[in-house]
Motif scaffolding. Structure first.
Motif, mmCIF file in Angstrom:
data_model
loop_
_atom_site.group_PDB
_atom_site.id
_atom_site.type_symbol
_atom_site.label_atom_id
_atom_site.label_comp_id
_atom_site.label_asym_id
_atom_site.label_seq_id
_atom_site.Cartn_x
_atom_site.Cartn_y
_atom_site.Cartn_z
ATOM 1 N N LEU A 254 0.826 -1.204 0.000
ATOM 2 C CA LEU A 254 0.000 0.000 0.000
ATOM 3 C C LEU A 254 0.864 1.259 0.000
ATOM 4 C CD1 LEU A 254 -2.826 -1.006 2.500
ATOM 5 C CD2 LEU A 254 -3.019 -0.740 0.020
ATOM 6 N N THR A 255 1.952 1.245 0.754
ATOM 7 C CA THR A 255 2.829 2.416 0.802
ATOM 8 C C THR A 255 3.490 2.665 -0.544
ATOM 9 O OG1 THR A 255 3.263 2.069 3.158
ATOM 10 C CG2 THR A 255 4.811 3.454 1.956
ATOM 11 N N LEU A 256 4.066 1.616 -1.130
ATOM 12 C CA LEU A 256 4.707 1.780 -2.436
ATOM 13 C C LEU A 256 3.687 2.147 -3.510
ATOM 14 C CD1 LEU A 256 7.249 -1.196 -2.403
ATOM 15 C CD2 LEU A 256 7.700 1.221 -1.984
ATOM 16 N N GLY A 257 2.496 1.555 -3.419
ATOM 17 C CA GLY A 257 1.455 1.906 -4.382
ATOM 18 C C GLY A 257 1.015 3.342 -4.250
ATOM 19 N N LEU A 258 0.874 3.811 -3.029
ATOM 20 C CA LEU A 258 0.472 5.197 -2.792
ATOM 21 C C LEU A 258 1.520 6.168 -3.322
ATOM 22 C CD1 LEU A 258 -1.804 6.838 -1.357
ATOM 23 C CD2 LEU A 258 -0.316 6.891 0.645
ATOM 24 N N ALA A 302 7.847 24.386 -6.888
ATOM 25 C CA ALA A 302 6.895 24.501 -5.773
ATOM 26 C C ALA A 302 5.852 23.388 -5.847
ATOM 27 C CB ALA A 302 6.226 25.870 -5.796
ATOM 28 N N ILE A 303 5.382 23.077 -7.050
ATOM 29 C CA ILE A 303 4.419 21.981 -7.216
ATOM 30 C C ILE A 303 5.033 20.662 -6.760
ATOM 31 C CG2 ILE A 303 3.121 20.629 -8.912
ATOM 32 C CD1 ILE A 303 2.828 23.228 -10.539
ATOM 33 N N SER A 304 6.295 20.439 -7.100
ATOM 34 C CA SER A 304 6.944 19.180 -6.711
ATOM 35 C C SER A 304 7.097 19.077 -5.202
ATOM 36 C CB SER A 304 8.309 19.056 -7.393
ATOM 37 O OG SER A 304 9.217 20.033 -6.905
ATOM 38 N N PHE A 305 7.343 20.195 -4.518
ATOM 39 C CA PHE A 305 7.467 20.144 -3.065
ATOM 40 C C PHE A 305 6.107 19.936 -2.392
ATOM 41 C CE2 PHE A 305 11.776 21.749 -3.517
ATOM 42 C CZ PHE A 305 12.418 21.124 -2.460
ATOM 43 N N VAL A 306 5.065 20.520 -2.945
ATOM 44 C CA VAL A 306 3.720 20.256 -2.416
ATOM 45 C C VAL A 306 3.368 18.781 -2.612
ATOM 46 C CG1 VAL A 306 1.268 20.776 -2.688
ATOM 47 C CG2 VAL A 306 2.947 22.622 -2.771
ATOM 48 N N ILE A 311 2.615 13.259 -0.291
ATOM 49 C CA ILE A 311 3.024 11.856 -0.186
ATOM 50 C C ILE A 311 3.443 11.520 1.238
ATOM 51 C CG2 ILE A 311 4.777 10.196 -0.916
ATOM 52 C CD1 ILE A 311 4.717 11.525 -3.670
ATOM 53 N N VAL A 312 4.227 12.409 1.870
ATOM 54 C CA VAL A 312 4.695 12.163 3.237
ATOM 55 C C VAL A 312 3.505 12.096 4.198
ATOM 56 C CG1 VAL A 312 5.976 13.155 5.174
ATOM 57 C CG2 VAL A 312 6.983 13.130 2.888
#
Length: 327
Positions: A254-258, A302-306, A311-312
């Protein structure tokens, strides 16, 4: 004390090369990218020279609080990705577990056959699926044989819920949230996104099948035999014995899939470029397009950091949900 100091010093000396490599090639680039996200750098020259405008959190504010195309595109990409995650993660997990149960006592051919799509180039498979889901492709030909008019897979921007219920009620189109109407949020994924979902589920399930298979083979057979002696049916043994023993593997899958579903890029790039009408636009592809096509590297970063923060947070939430609870 001297002996312990020497041991600590020796330990740090052994790990120093790895710390230096990770610092130079992982931590430092992240910090550099964070700086770029706070600037208006257009890709010309170095982002660290004196002439690069510093905009602070303006790039982030444009994504959440300022009306405009930037927020509309970002929220559209979030909506698309939410539908994508909600479909792909459960489907690929369930299919991977089913395939693992099927091949657990079967050898070679089936394991290779089910795993083969995972090691095939995603670009090549995406091109093949473009032909399969074209207006005159195999899917629409099969639907026509069954008396069903197939959709225009990569031309129709309507969501699947809109295709089912028709025109939306006025109450859902007059009000909204974060730059999109309620109907935009609720109309469902487009048929183009559904085609991409089918592709991704098919190509990723083989990898997760191997993870479940390894976990299944580590379950002691004595547990299953004891349950059989106690009179448990096959379904009861699966739900009460097998599935609880698969919890660590389930968390990993689930984590890798997410993480993988929030980072989807190559299928979008090859199959749709975000079209039709931005219904397959995802945050990862929007970050690429903003930075490398629109030359707005600050907003793209900025989009990549959001996306990284999303994800975190979702991973931590999933870990909290699946934590071991005391009786």
């Amino acid at each position: 004390m001297r002996s312990r100091t020497r041991e600590n010093l020796a330990g740090w000396l052994f790990v120093a090369p790895v710390v230096v490599i990770l610092g130079l090639f992982l931590l430092l680039p992240i910090l550099m990218a964070l700086w770029v996200s706070l600037t208006g750098w257009n890709g010309q020259g170095s982002p660290f020279r004196a002439g690069v405008p510093f905009v602070g959190t303006d790039n982030y504010a444009r994504l959440f609080t300022e009306d405009g195309l930037a927020r509309e595109d970002f929220m559209t990409s979030i909506r698309n990705n939410l539908y994508y995650v909600a479909a792909v993660v459960p489907l690929q997990t369930a299919l991977a577990l089913f395939l693992a149960l099927v091949v657990n006592k079967r050898r070679t051919f089936f394991r290779t056959a089910f795993y083969f799509p995972s090691v095939t180039s995603s670009v090549a498979i995406s091109v093949v699926f473009l032909f399969i889901f074209s207006n005159s492709g195999a899917v629409n030909q099969l639907l026509a044989f069954l008396g069903i008019d197939g959709p225009q897979w990569f031309s129709d921007p309507r969501g699947v819920i809109q295709l089912l219920v028709g025109d939306p009620p006025a109450a859902l189109t007059e009000h909204g949230l974060l730059g999109l109407t309620w109907w935009d949020w609720l109309s469902g994924p487009s048929v183009a996104m559904c085609a991409i979902i089918v592709l991704v589920v098919w190509t990723t399930s083989g990898t997760f099948m191997l993870m479940f298979l390894a976990a299944l083979q580590n379950i002691p057979r004595t547990l299953d035999e004891a349950a059989m002696i106690d009179g448990a049916t096959r379904a009861q043994r699966f739900w009460r014995v097998t599935l609880p023993m698969l919890k660590p593997a389930m968390f990993l899958v689930l984590t890798l899939g997410l993480i993988g579903t929030w980072q989807v890029f190559d299928q979008i790039y090859v199959m749709s470029q975000g079209d039709p009408a931005k219904t397959t636009l995802t945050p990862a592809f929007l970050s690429y397009r903003t930075a490398f096509r629109d030359f707005d590297y600050g907003a793209g970063t900025a989009i990549s950091f959001v996306l990284f923060l999303i994800i975190v947070l979702l991973t931590l939430f999933q870990r909290w949900v699946m934590r071991e609870r005391k009786a």
